[in-house]
Motif scaffolding. Structure first.
Motif, short mmCIF file in Angstrom:
data_model
loop_
_atom_site.label_atom_id
_atom_site.label_comp_id
_atom_site.label_asym_id
_atom_site.label_seq_id
_atom_site.Cartn_x
_atom_site.Cartn_y
_atom_site.Cartn_z
N ARG A 29 0.86 -1.18 0.00
CA ARG A 29 0.00 0.00 0.00
C ARG A 29 0.90 1.23 0.00
O ARG A 29 1.66 1.43 0.95
CB ARG A 29 -0.92 0.00 1.23
N LYS A 31 1.52 5.23 0.16
CA LYS A 31 0.89 6.45 0.64
C LYS A 31 0.68 7.43 -0.51
O LYS A 31 1.54 7.60 -1.37
CB LYS A 31 1.75 7.09 1.72
N THR A 32 -0.47 8.10 -0.51
CA THR A 32 -0.81 9.05 -1.58
C THR A 32 -0.82 10.47 -1.04
O THR A 32 -0.84 10.72 0.18
CB THR A 32 -2.19 8.74 -2.17
N LYS A 33 -0.85 11.42 -1.97
CA LYS A 33 -0.92 12.83 -1.59
C LYS A 33 -2.21 13.14 -0.85
O LYS A 33 -2.26 14.02 0.02
CB LYS A 33 -0.79 13.71 -2.84
N GLY A 35 -3.61 11.51 1.37
CA GLY A 35 -3.57 11.09 2.75
C GLY A 35 -4.04 9.67 2.99
O GLY A 35 -4.04 9.19 4.13
N ASP A 36 -4.41 8.97 1.92
CA ASP A 36 -4.79 7.58 2.07
C ASP A 36 -3.71 6.71 1.44
O ASP A 36 -2.53 7.03 1.52
CB ASP A 36 -6.18 7.32 1.48
N PHE A 37 -4.08 5.62 0.79
CA PHE A 37 -3.08 4.76 0.16
C PHE A 37 -3.64 4.18 -1.12
O PHE A 37 -4.85 4.16 -1.36
CB PHE A 37 -2.65 3.64 1.11
N LYS A 72 0.33 -2.40 5.35
CA LYS A 72 0.46 -1.08 5.96
C LYS A 72 0.85 -0.06 4.90
O LYS A 72 1.65 -0.38 4.00
CB LYS A 72 1.52 -1.10 7.06
N PRO A 73 0.33 1.17 4.95
CA PRO A 73 0.75 2.20 3.99
C PRO A 73 2.24 2.46 4.11
O PRO A 73 2.78 2.64 5.21
CB PRO A 73 -0.08 3.42 4.40
N ALA A 75 5.82 4.53 2.84
CA ALA A 75 6.56 5.63 2.22
C ALA A 75 7.98 5.56 2.79
O ALA A 75 8.42 4.49 3.23
CB ALA A 75 5.90 6.97 2.49
N GLU A 78 8.62 4.04 6.43
CA GLU A 78 8.45 2.58 6.51
C GLU A 78 9.59 1.87 5.78
O GLU A 78 10.02 0.79 6.20
CB GLU A 78 7.10 2.19 5.92
#
Length: 275
Positions: A29, A31-33, A35-37, A72-73, A75, A78
């Motif tokens: 997953r 992370k996106t701009k 705020g989700d994934f 887990k999201p 970036a 992580e």
């Protein structure tokens, strides 16, 4: 207790810089701009250094580390946690991890406002040494449109254009916030003659055709404009750019590439080549 062959001694006296697993295919997953994934399927390259004293590393531990992060999201934070886990569990001096994946960004057609998604080839890459911060790189490949300035200047009835691929790899300064994939892709495609939209109606096709005609650019122009755009970003420590135009009137591509440390007085000279 079963014998640990990997931990047995090796007498050839050769340190191995990178040993591990390649092309493991796992869900992650990202992370996106927003705020989700976004759920992706990633191809993984995960390695550690191996001291000359040991015969081998423990390949199963790489997958054990990765499996913990699949739901887990992910970036840069992580990524560093995975690398730190590898350093500890595999008793290594350095560790390196690359996740390569397709990432989808939403595009809105310029006139009809119809929405669609564009796929981008991306990767996260982290490298970490014991006691040092992780060096993190983001790679993004963006399709775009280019239109030939020479063709426009000499032809009476238009100009030839081509689809282009803009490839950027950026390394961030320690403790600096990273750039989202969406923002880096938008910055890159803005330097071409026109962005690419997966879904176009007639009024959109008219717009993108005229937009490209109004902004003719050689592959050299696109590359230099991307360089200038990346130099303006204070978060970036180093970057490399490659631009390829798939020529419509030739059986070869036009190609240009460049890399530099941002802010370094001795900038690497622009390497431009046509093949």
């Amino acid at each position: 207790m079963l014998k640990d062959i990997q931990k047995s001694a090796d007498e050839r006296g050769i340190d191995i810089q990178h040993v591990g697993i390649k092309d493991a295919c796992l869900p992650f997953r990202i992370k996106t701009k927003a705020g989700d994934f976004q759920q992706v399927v990633a191809h993984v390259l995960f390695t550690v250094s191996l001291p000359k004293e040991y015969k081998g590393t423990h390949m199963s531990r790489f997958l054990e580390i990765l499996q913990r992060w699949c739901d887990k999201p992910v970036a840069e934070e992580e990524m560093e946690a995975m690398l730190q886990d590898a350093l500890s569990r595999l008793e290594a001096e350095t560790a390196k991890l690359r996740l390569s994946f397709k990432y989808f960004v939403e595009k809105e057609a310029p006139k009809s406002k119809r929405k669609s998604v564009l796929d981008l080839d991306c990767f996260f890459e982290g490298e970490k040494r014991i006691g040092a911060p992780m060096a993190f790189r983001l790679g993004v490949t963006v399709p775009a449109t280019s239109l030939c300035p020479c063709s426009k200047a000499i032809a009476n009835y238009g100009a030839h254009n081509q689809r282009s691929l803009l490839q950027a790899v950026v390394e961030f300064r320690p403790s600096a916030p990273c750039i989202f994939i969406e923002d880096l892709a938008a910055l890159m495609e803005a330097q071409a003659s026109c962005p690419i939209y997966p879904l176009l109606k007639r009024e959109d096709e008219k717009y993108v055709t005229e937009k490209a005609y109004e902004q003719p650019k050689f592959v050299e122009d696109i590359l230099r404009d991307v360089v200038l755009a990346l130099r303006s970003l204070p978060e970036i420590f180093w970057f490399s750019i490659a631009c390829e135009n798939f020529e419509s009137i030739h059986n070869h591509s036009a190609y240009a590439s460049h890399e530099e440390y941002v802010g370094d007085e001795m900038r690497i000279s622009c390497k431009t080549q046509k093949i």
